[in-house]
Design an enzyme around this catalytic site. Sequence first.
Site, PDB file in Angstrom:
ATOM      1  N   CYS A  53     -15.444   2.996  -4.483  1.00  0.00           N
ATOM      2  CA  CYS A  53     -15.914   3.216  -3.115  1.00  0.00           C
ATOM      3  C   CYS A  53     -15.920   4.691  -2.721  1.00  0.00           C
ATOM      4  O   CYS A  53     -16.850   5.182  -2.103  1.00  0.00           O
ATOM      5  CB  CYS A  53     -14.978   2.513  -2.144  1.00  0.00           C
ATOM      6  N   ASP A  65       0.870  -1.184   0.000  1.00  0.00           N
ATOM      7  CA  ASP A  65       0.000   0.000   0.000  1.00  0.00           C
ATOM      8  C   ASP A  65       0.902   1.227   0.000  1.00  0.00           C
ATOM      9  O   ASP A  65       1.854   1.285   0.769  1.00  0.00           O
ATOM     10  CB  ASP A  65      -0.924   0.000   1.233  1.00  0.00           C
TER      11      ASP A  65
END
Length: 262
Positions: free
Chosen positions: A192, A61
Amino acid sequence: MELTDAQFERYARHLILDEVGDAGQEKLLQARVLVVGAGGLGAPMLLYLAAAGVGTIGIIDDDHVDLSNLQRQVIHMTERVGSAKTQSAAATIAAVNPDIVVEQHATRLTADNVMALINDYDVIADGSDNFSTRYLLNDACHLAGKTLVAGALLRFEGQLSTFRSGVSGHQDAPCYRCLFPATPAAGTVPRCDEAGILGAVAGVIGTLQATEVIKEILSLGDSMAGRLMLYDSLSGSFRTVKFKRNPECPLCGDAPQIQAVS
Ligand SMILES: [Zn+2]
């Protein structure tokens, strides 16, 4: 490898399961799992994989913890807003289970680094939030012969499947491209951050992904390969649909056109 007294106690509820036992727990402790994304899906996955004693967990990430993440990304804490997500996740994992080795990859997954990144891991879990990463991971896992457990979320719904088209002995298994041959046209499927997500739905799907990863490591039960599980929180229902390898698939079909990730 022998379990220590503390490990016998920590993993007692696994050890009592005949299907796991000492041998299964040792397998988990020796397993190497790569989780792509320490976000809505990655957070519950990482927590359950760490608690289960998956010995080495890689986290990819390149993002930092934002206040708006905390509604669903339960591995991150308010005091860590602004920290790198890999660091924040590693800190929580260390607090949950000091047995676990965490390998932090604070980088963006690209066609240039994906093969090297997945190479060191047994099972790959996709918790990313975009189609380009999903296709990239699907192609790389197929070419490298790795099992990929993938989840996705949208608003009140989630889905999950396992892809192992490149794993020896499972060449009949379909890949992500067999299921979704083309990226949806831009703007037709919102992300999202654009469409919203009921936070707890991320917990449901991420926890299912952790369960499937553990099942793959231990060869337990029926794999989700060739099956897509759909969860609709509003109707409170799960549905599972079967799908097959597409002989025309450019990746895993009879005449593959994709021989390297790009
Ligand atoms: Zn395919």
